[in-house]
Write a protein that holds these residues in place. Structure first.
Motif, mmCIF file in Angstrom:
data_model
loop_
_atom_site.group_PDB
_atom_site.id
_atom_site.type_symbol
_atom_site.label_atom_id
_atom_site.label_comp_id
_atom_site.label_asym_id
_atom_site.label_seq_id
_atom_site.Cartn_x
_atom_site.Cartn_y
_atom_site.Cartn_z
ATOM 1 N N GLY A 219 0.802 -1.210 0.000
ATOM 2 C CA GLY A 219 0.000 0.000 0.000
ATOM 3 C C GLY A 219 0.836 1.262 0.000
ATOM 4 N N VAL A 220 0.197 2.367 -0.309
ATOM 5 C CA VAL A 220 0.902 3.643 -0.378
ATOM 6 C C VAL A 220 1.434 4.032 0.994
ATOM 7 N N GLN A 221 0.610 3.918 2.035
ATOM 8 C CA GLN A 221 1.069 4.288 3.376
ATOM 9 C C GLN A 221 2.230 3.413 3.827
ATOM 10 N N SER A 222 2.200 2.141 3.443
ATOM 11 C CA SER A 222 3.324 1.251 3.777
ATOM 12 C C SER A 222 4.594 1.706 3.069
ATOM 13 N N GLY A 223 4.458 2.119 1.806
ATOM 14 C CA GLY A 223 5.617 2.613 1.075
ATOM 15 C C GLY A 223 6.176 3.884 1.677
ATOM 16 N N LEU A 224 5.280 4.777 2.130
ATOM 17 C CA LEU A 224 5.733 6.007 2.775
ATOM 18 C C LEU A 224 6.473 5.703 4.070
ATOM 19 N N LEU A 225 5.996 4.705 4.796
ATOM 20 C CA LEU A 225 6.655 4.324 6.047
ATOM 21 C C LEU A 225 8.037 3.735 5.782
ATOM 22 N N LEU A 226 8.138 2.910 4.755
ATOM 23 C CA LEU A 226 9.428 2.289 4.429
ATOM 24 C C LEU A 226 10.444 3.320 3.952
ATOM 25 N N ILE A 227 9.972 4.417 3.357
ATOM 26 C CA ILE A 227 10.886 5.474 2.915
ATOM 27 C C ILE A 227 11.679 6.031 4.101
ATOM 28 N N LEU A 228 11.044 6.085 5.269
ATOM 29 C CA LEU A 228 11.751 6.564 6.459
ATOM 30 C C LEU A 228 12.931 5.657 6.791
ATOM 31 N N VAL B 167 2.205 9.546 9.108
ATOM 32 C CA VAL B 167 2.231 8.993 7.753
ATOM 33 C C VAL B 167 0.860 9.072 7.093
ATOM 34 N N ALA B 168 -0.197 8.745 7.828
ATOM 35 C CA ALA B 168 -1.550 8.790 7.256
ATOM 36 C C ALA B 168 -1.916 10.208 6.834
ATOM 37 N N GLU B 169 -1.596 11.193 7.671
ATOM 38 C CA GLU B 169 -1.894 12.586 7.333
ATOM 39 C C GLU B 169 -1.071 13.053 6.130
ATOM 40 N N ILE B 170 0.193 12.616 6.073
ATOM 41 C CA ILE B 170 1.034 12.978 4.927
ATOM 42 C C ILE B 170 0.465 12.382 3.646
ATOM 43 N N HIS B 171 -0.020 11.141 3.734
ATOM 44 C CA HIS B 171 -0.636 10.498 2.573
ATOM 45 C C HIS B 171 -1.846 11.300 2.084
#
Length: 317
Positions: free
Chosen positions: A189-198, A241-245
């Motif tokens: 998912g997109v939120q998972s990808g954003l989290l992994l970017i960290l 992360v959710a808010e950033i998404h």
């Protein structure tokens, strides 16, 4: 190949310009803001923040200027990721060919050194291109995608996993492109990808720390400061992360593009915050590092004290 190519660039530049190059880098880029710009430019050329950091450190950019350079290098990786169509690995055969031709036809030390540096730069770009190609099979691996989905259930475990994988690949750009592909293919998912970017940004900051572990304190300050800033940044970003998404949905609806934008947002934010405290942070880290022990100066072994004032007698003995 990446490390060997970097060594060729260093040797070639030193052979061509000697101490004048190190003096120019230290003099022109001693300030934090100029070092920040240098980091961006080097990373745009080399497409690797790690290679940029190591190359600049070998030329004398250390301390607070080195930390600012690392912040600029990380911003440079975001620009490279945003402009995906410009893949400089295609230039590697041309650079290697020009470098070999200049070395064979060199009439003086400077031409030989420039040729060696161009050949090393071409090898570095080739190595980075090979890293990207080796990462492509992971995108279609079912085992890899299942492992990622199980890890994402524990956010901090997922961040640590992404950091470790980035450290092993020695390239944050490869991981960013890989995650963008996985998100674009709906593997995660997109939120998972954003989290992994960290985690990717923490892992990329750990690479210079490991490579400089045996260096002097002056060369270790910048990598340690960069790792500390990225770790703080990851802790600050992870709860939002959710808010950033949600905010990124207003910028772009493309899931893969949102991953790249997250990488850009994180690095620009960390760089902006880091530049506010770069001098204090570098000084604080320097005081926390163990003091270096200097080797004792050589002393005479066979001269007698009574003959110290009579050089002719001392030399005769």
């Amino acid at each position: 190949m990446l490390i060997w190519g970097l060594k060729r660039v260093q040797q070639g530049m030193k052979r061509a310009f000697g101490g004048r190059l190190a003096y120019f880098i230290r003099d022109r880029f001693a300030g934090v803001w100029s070092a920040l710009g240098l980091g961006v430019v080097l990373t745009l050329i080399l497409q690797s923040s790690t290679a940029s950091a190591l190359l600049a450190a070998s030329l004398g950019v250390q301390g607070e200027a080195g930390l600012a350079l690392l912040l600029g290098a990380d911003v440079g990786t975001t620009l490279v990721a945003l402009v995906l169509s410009f893949d400089l690995s295609a230039l590697s055969p041309l650079l290697v060919a020009i470098g070999v031709f200049m070395e064979l036809r060199a009439k003086d030390k400077r031409q030989h050194g420039v040729g060696e540096a161009l050949m090393g730069l071409g090898l570095m770009l080739l190595a980075l291109g090979l890293l990207r190609q080796q990462a492509v099979p992971l995108q279609g691996s079912e085992l890899f995608s299942e492992m990622l989905q199980s890890l994402i259930a524990e956010p901090w475990l997922a961040i640590l996993f992404a950091a470790l994988l980035t450290f092993l690949l020695h390239s944050s750009l490869v991981m960013v492109l890989l995650l963008a592909g996985l998100v674009g293919a709906d593997v995660i998912g997109v939120q998972s990808g954003l989290l992994l970017i960290l985690g990717v940004n923490i892992g990329s900051a750990g690479i210079p720390v490991y490579l400089s572990r045996k260096s002097t304190n002056a060369k270790r300050v910048a990598p340690l400061g960069n790792l500390l800033l990225r770790s703080i940044g990851a802790m600050a970003f992870s709860p939002w992360v959710a808010e950033i998404h949600t905010g990124l949905n207003y910028v772009s609806m493309d899931p893969a593009w949102q991953v790249v934008l997250m990488h850009c947002l994180f690095n620009v934010t960390v760089a902006a915050f880091g530049m506010l405290i770069v001098s204090k942070l570098a000084g604080w880290i320097d005081t926390r590092l163990p003091r270096e022990t200097l080797a004792p100066l050589p002393s005479p072994k066979y001269l007698k004290n009574v003959q110290d004032t009579a050089p002719s007698a001392a030399l005769a003995n």
